[in-house]
Design a protein around this motif. Structure first.
Motif, PDB file in Angstrom:
ATOM      1  N   CYS A 121       0.891  -1.251  -0.180  1.00 34.56           N
ATOM      2  CA  CYS A 121      -0.086  -0.151   0.142  1.00 34.56           C
ATOM      3  C   CYS A 121       0.923   1.246  -0.158  1.00 34.56           C
ATOM      4  O   CYS A 121       2.009   1.182   0.313  1.00 34.56           O
ATOM      5  CB  CYS A 121      -0.888  -0.132   1.139  1.00 34.56           C
ATOM      6  SG  CYS A 121      -0.053  -0.277   2.604  1.00 34.56           S
ATOM      7  N   ASP A 122       0.227   2.225  -0.267  1.00 36.31           N
ATOM      8  CA  ASP A 122       0.854   3.680  -0.299  1.00 36.31           C
ATOM      9  C   ASP A 122      -0.101   4.566   0.535  1.00 36.31           C
ATOM     10  O   ASP A 122      -0.419   5.653  -0.032  1.00 36.31           O
ATOM     11  CB  ASP A 122       1.272   4.256  -1.622  1.00 36.31           C
ATOM     12  CG  ASP A 122      -0.013   4.516  -2.464  1.00 36.31           C
ATOM     13  OD1 ASP A 122      -0.156   5.443  -3.361  1.00 36.31           O
ATOM     14  OD2 ASP A 122      -1.055   3.703  -2.144  1.00 36.31           O
ATOM     15  N   PRO A 123      -0.621   4.524   1.637  1.00 37.91           N
ATOM     16  CA  PRO A 123      -1.384   5.394   2.432  1.00 37.91           C
ATOM     17  C   PRO A 123      -0.830   6.728   2.502  1.00 37.91           C
ATOM     18  O   PRO A 123       0.188   7.120   2.845  1.00 37.91           O
ATOM     19  CB  PRO A 123      -1.271   4.582   3.876  1.00 37.91           C
ATOM     20  CG  PRO A 123      -0.548   3.284   3.742  1.00 37.91           C
ATOM     21  CD  PRO A 123      -0.007   3.505   2.672  1.00 37.91           C
TER      22      PRO A 123
ATOM     23  N   GLN B  61      -5.405   8.070   1.731  1.00 38.01           N
ATOM     24  CA  GLN B  61      -6.395   8.199   2.529  1.00 38.01           C
ATOM     25  C   GLN B  61      -7.378   6.931   2.142  1.00 38.01           C
ATOM     26  O   GLN B  61      -7.889   6.240   3.213  1.00 38.01           O
ATOM     27  CB  GLN B  61      -7.502   9.321   2.000  1.00 38.01           C
ATOM     28  CG  GLN B  61      -6.764  10.876   2.614  1.00 38.01           C
ATOM     29  CD  GLN B  61      -7.574  12.063   1.449  1.00 38.01           C
ATOM     30  OE1 GLN B  61      -7.789  11.815   0.412  1.00 38.01           O
ATOM     31  NE2 GLN B  61      -7.894  12.800   2.310  1.00 38.01           N
ATOM     32  N   ASP B  62      -7.480   6.651   0.841  1.00 39.49           N
ATOM     33  CA  ASP B  62      -8.255   5.194   0.887  1.00 39.49           C
ATOM     34  C   ASP B  62      -7.624   3.991   1.042  1.00 39.49           C
ATOM     35  O   ASP B  62      -8.281   3.054   1.458  1.00 39.49           O
ATOM     36  CB  ASP B  62      -8.786   5.344  -0.776  1.00 39.49           C
ATOM     37  CG  ASP B  62      -7.569   5.407  -1.807  1.00 39.49           C
ATOM     38  OD1 ASP B  62      -6.401   6.139  -1.591  1.00 39.49           O
ATOM     39  OD2 ASP B  62      -7.711   4.719  -2.827  1.00 39.49           O
ATOM     40  N   ASP B  63      -6.431   4.227   1.153  1.00 34.61           N
ATOM     41  CA  ASP B  63      -5.602   2.806   1.632  1.00 34.61           C
ATOM     42  C   ASP B  63      -5.936   2.708   2.882  1.00 34.61           C
ATOM     43  O   ASP B  63      -6.041   1.306   3.463  1.00 34.61           O
ATOM     44  CB  ASP B  63      -4.050   3.267   1.445  1.00 34.61           C
ATOM     45  CG  ASP B  63      -3.602   3.458   0.067  1.00 34.61           C
ATOM     46  OD1 ASP B  63      -3.667   4.565  -0.305  1.00 34.61           O
ATOM     47  OD2 ASP B  63      -2.799   2.682  -0.445  1.00 34.61           O
ATOM     48  N   ALA B  64      -6.120   3.887   3.779  1.00 31.89           N
ATOM     49  CA  ALA B  64      -6.173   3.687   5.222  1.00 31.89           C
ATOM     50  C   ALA B  64      -7.410   2.999   5.545  1.00 31.89           C
ATOM     51  O   ALA B  64      -7.840   1.939   6.198  1.00 31.89           O
ATOM     52  CB  ALA B  64      -6.165   4.924   5.876  1.00 31.89           C
TER      53      ALA B  64
ATOM     54  N   ALA C  98      -2.712  -5.384  -3.685  1.00 32.22           N
ATOM     55  CA  ALA C  98      -1.790  -4.378  -3.986  1.00 32.22           C
ATOM     56  C   ALA C  98      -2.642  -3.213  -4.271  1.00 32.22           C
ATOM     57  O   ALA C  98      -3.438  -3.095  -5.221  1.00 32.22           O
ATOM     58  CB  ALA C  98      -0.993  -4.749  -5.195  1.00 32.22           C
ATOM     59  N   ILE C  99      -2.329  -1.945  -3.303  1.00 30.88           N
ATOM     60  CA  ILE C  99      -3.383  -0.858  -3.455  1.00 30.88           C
ATOM     61  C   ILE C  99      -2.442   0.373  -3.790  1.00 30.88           C
ATOM     62  O   ILE C  99      -3.047   1.410  -3.700  1.00 30.88           O
ATOM     63  CB  ILE C  99      -4.342  -0.868  -2.531  1.00 30.88           C
ATOM     64  CG1 ILE C  99      -3.565  -0.821  -1.069  1.00 30.88           C
ATOM     65  CG2 ILE C  99      -5.364  -1.830  -2.502  1.00 30.88           C
ATOM     66  CD1 ILE C  99      -4.462  -0.506   0.160  1.00 30.88           C
ATOM     67  N   GLY C 100      -1.105   0.117  -4.285  1.00 35.51           N
ATOM     68  CA  GLY C 100      -0.421   1.411  -4.630  1.00 35.51           C
ATOM     69  C   GLY C 100       0.271   0.919  -6.025  1.00 35.51           C
ATOM     70  O   GLY C 100      -0.004  -0.068  -6.471  1.00 35.51           O
TER      71      GLY C 100
ATOM     72  N   TYR D 155     -11.954   3.923  -4.162  1.00 31.79           N
ATOM     73  CA  TYR D 155     -10.806   3.151  -4.803  1.00 31.79           C
ATOM     74  C   TYR D 155     -10.149   1.689  -4.118  1.00 31.79           C
ATOM     75  O   TYR D 155     -11.040   0.984  -4.093  1.00 31.79           O
ATOM     76  CB  TYR D 155      -9.395   4.101  -5.199  1.00 31.79           C
ATOM     77  CG  TYR D 155      -9.832   5.226  -6.258  1.00 31.79           C
ATOM     78  CD1 TYR D 155      -9.680   6.632  -6.046  1.00 31.79           C
ATOM     79  CD2 TYR D 155      -9.974   4.879  -7.605  1.00 31.79           C
ATOM     80  CE1 TYR D 155      -9.616   7.445  -7.016  1.00 31.79           C
ATOM     81  CE2 TYR D 155     -10.088   5.754  -8.354  1.00 31.79           C
ATOM     82  CZ  TYR D 155     -10.183   7.035  -8.220  1.00 31.79           C
ATOM     83  OH  TYR D 155     -10.447   7.804  -9.317  1.00 31.79           O
ATOM     84  N   ASP D 156      -9.378   1.951  -3.389  1.00 28.47           N
ATOM     85  CA  ASP D 156      -8.612   0.829  -2.760  1.00 28.47           C
ATOM     86  C   ASP D 156      -9.518  -0.041  -1.938  1.00 28.47           C
ATOM     87  O   ASP D 156      -9.377  -1.086  -1.809  1.00 28.47           O
ATOM     88  CB  ASP D 156      -7.546   1.402  -1.763  1.00 28.47           C
ATOM     89  CG  ASP D 156      -6.331   2.016  -2.733  1.00 28.47           C
ATOM     90  OD1 ASP D 156      -5.514   2.801  -1.899  1.00 28.47           O
ATOM     91  OD2 ASP D 156      -6.489   1.794  -3.712  1.00 28.47           O
ATOM     92  N   PRO D 157     -10.825   0.638  -1.058  1.00 28.06           N
ATOM     93  CA  PRO D 157     -11.441  -0.343  -0.402  1.00 28.06           C
ATOM     94  C   PRO D 157     -12.248  -1.355  -1.077  1.00 28.06           C
ATOM     95  O   PRO D 157     -12.678  -2.376  -0.860  1.00 28.06           O
ATOM     96  CB  PRO D 157     -12.484   0.596   0.383  1.00 28.06           C
ATOM     97  CG  PRO D 157     -11.550   1.779   0.563  1.00 28.06           C
ATOM     98  CD  PRO D 157     -10.855   2.025  -0.842  1.00 28.06           C
TER      99      PRO D 157
ATOM    100  N   GLY E  45       4.146   6.339  -3.434  1.00 24.47           N
ATOM    101  CA  GLY E  45       3.155   6.534  -4.196  1.00 24.47           C
ATOM    102  C   GLY E  45       2.601   7.982  -3.850  1.00 24.47           C
ATOM    103  O   GLY E  45       3.077   8.863  -4.368  1.00 24.47           O
ATOM    104  N   ASN E  46       1.219   7.796  -3.099  1.00 24.35           N
ATOM    105  CA  ASN E  46       0.599   8.852  -2.865  1.00 24.35           C
ATOM    106  C   ASN E  46       1.625  10.029  -2.225  1.00 24.35           C
ATOM    107  O   ASN E  46       1.349  11.253  -2.536  1.00 24.35           O
ATOM    108  CB  ASN E  46      -0.488   8.719  -2.000  1.00 24.35           C
ATOM    109  CG  ASN E  46      -1.658   7.866  -2.548  1.00 24.35           C
ATOM    110  OD1 ASN E  46      -2.199   8.323  -3.649  1.00 24.35           O
ATOM    111  ND2 ASN E  46      -2.191   6.913  -1.975  1.00 24.35           N
ATOM    112  N   VAL E  47       2.338   9.502  -1.406  1.00 26.42           N
ATOM    113  CA  VAL E  47       3.425  10.361  -0.880  1.00 26.42           C
ATOM    114  C   VAL E  47       4.566   9.625  -0.862  1.00 26.42           C
ATOM    115  O   VAL E  47       4.597   8.540  -1.100  1.00 26.42           O
ATOM    116  CB  VAL E  47       3.112  11.055   0.649  1.00 26.42           C
ATOM    117  CG1 VAL E  47       2.056  12.187   0.368  1.00 26.42           C
ATOM    118  CG2 VAL E  47       2.402   9.803   1.525  1.00 26.42           C
TER     119      VAL E  47
HETATM  120  O1  RIB Z   1      -6.129   5.861  -8.558  1.00 25.43           O
HETATM  121  C1  RIB Z   1      -6.549   5.776  -7.349  1.00 25.43           C
HETATM  122  C2  RIB Z   1      -5.363   4.934  -6.578  1.00 25.43           C
HETATM  123  O2  RIB Z   1      -4.014   5.934  -6.534  1.00 25.43           O
HETATM  124  C3  RIB Z   1      -5.516   4.442  -5.242  1.00 25.43           C
HETATM  125  O3  RIB Z   1      -4.679   3.524  -4.714  1.00 25.43           O
HETATM  126  C4  RIB Z   1      -5.067   5.750  -4.413  1.00 25.43           C
HETATM  127  O4  RIB Z   1      -4.487   5.319  -3.113  1.00 25.43           O
HETATM  128  C5  RIB Z   1      -3.897   6.010  -5.294  1.00 25.43           C
HETATM  129  O5  RIB Z   1      -2.848   5.386  -4.665  1.00 25.43           O
END
Ligand code: RIB
Ligand code: CA
Length: 347
Positions: A42-44, A46-49, A159-161, A276-278, A72-74
């Protein structure tokens, strides 16, 4: 695996070829009522969390062994820190290890989405200092070691990132495919346009070479793309029941969702946000809520305007063998009911 390693192009091409040549499909499927052994990459975020909390609350369905963080996100220093904050929220500080992985894509500079997720990566909620340190082992080394030792086809990677960690592990040790049951990933777009470019979704776009390696791996893959994320949008009416739960995690999920809707309202005037991730966690909890099709998916890694596009052969024109189940539909109300039921079990 050093923290700053990346792969020369020849390694990427060799890895893709090697993985395709040995394409494996797992005919074994564990019984539907068995708990899945899961690692979330993951790349927490918001949606990863929310996805991680969803998985942690569904203990009857999922045995979540570890979180592996990727840039990823950050940047990585924040995604691994945020992963540790999320496990604290769920009361899992001592039972859920967090491993830090790759700080940048295999062959490209990192692109982040701090404009969406905030400079902390968890815009919308108050953050505390994580209660325990990150694991010492590199996430890729952890994935290789764990999957080598796992019983055949026993571990699901959610895998969510960006797919950098997973691709690096598959390149370093292709034999880990034997330990994998399935890869369930949030990424890509086909019937929907991209969200980082007109052609590409963020997770794939950040590291298209990594995504290409994963799709060529021969491991059974289920994709939760933007196509399904937009069919279960977060709305104010869907946020209220989480706040009404009355626990800490319900309030946190409601705050995160509200921040996501606020961002979308500011950006495009709509009072809703894609989920997204959920959806990836939701698929693991109850796959019967989702519908899709086995298709061939390849990733564009050279297009000037289409870099990171997931090219989905929906009608079978290419003659290429199917390599993924592409999810396009979800029972949205049932999904939110399942998410709420899971969050309600947490502190
Ligand atoms: O496009 C959405 C995806 O990109 C999600 O996983 C979100 O967390 C970002 O990583
Ligand atoms: Ca993510």
């Amino acid at each position: 695996m050093s923290q700053t390693s990346c792969f020369p192009r020849r390694t990427f091409l060799k890895a893709s070829a090697a993985l395709t040549a040995g394409a494996l499909f797992n005919p074994l499927a564990q019984a539907a009522n068995e708990r899945r052994t899961v690692i979330i990459d993951c790349d927490p975020g918001q949606d990863d969390a929310i996805a991680i909390l969803f998985a942690l609350g569904a203990r009857d369905r999922l045995d979540l062994r570890a979180l592996t963080a990727v840039a990823g996100n950050v940047p990585l220093n924040l995604t691994e820190r945020n992963a540790r904050i999320v496990r604290d929220w769920a009361g899992q500080t001592k039972t859920l290890p967090v491993y830090a992985g790759c700080p940048r894509p295999l062959m490209r500079p990192l692109i982040t989405a701090a404009n969406v997720h905030g400079k902390t990566g968890l815009e919308g909620v108050e953050l505390h200092e994580p209660l325990a340190p990150v694991a010492q082992q590199h996430a890729v080394a952890y994935l290789v070691e764990t999957l080598k030792a796992a019983p055949p086809h026993s571990v699901t990677i959610c895998a969510i990132g960006p797919l950098t960690n997973l691709a690096a592990a598959l390149t370093e040790a292709p034999e880990i495919r034997e330990g994998l049951r399935e890869i369930v990933l949030m990424g890509g777009a086909f019937f929907e346009r991209g969200n980082i470019t007109p052609a590409a979704e963020f997770n794939i776009y950040v590291d298209p070479e990594a995504a290409s390696i994963v799709f060529a791996s021969g491991v059974p893959i289920v994709v939760l793309p933007r196509d399904v994320a937009v069919k279960a949008p977060i709305t104010p009416a869907r946020i209220a029941p989480f706040r009404a739960i009355g626990n800490r995690c319900g309030a946190i999920v409601a705050d995160i969702m509200a921040a996501e809707v606020k961002y979308q309202k500011g950006r495009r005037g709509a009072e809703e946000a894609p989920m997204y991730d959920p959806t990836a966690a939701g698929y693991l909890v109850d796959p019967s809520l989702f519908k899709g099709r086995m298709v061939n998916v390849v990733v564009e890694t050279t297009g000037q305007w289409t870099l990171g596009e997931t090219v989905v052969d929906w009608s079978g024109h290419s003659g290429r063998a199917p390599n993924a189940t592409w999810i396009t539909d979800v029972d949205a109300d049932a999904f939110y009911a399942a998410l709420r039921a899971s969050i309600a079990t947490l502190p």
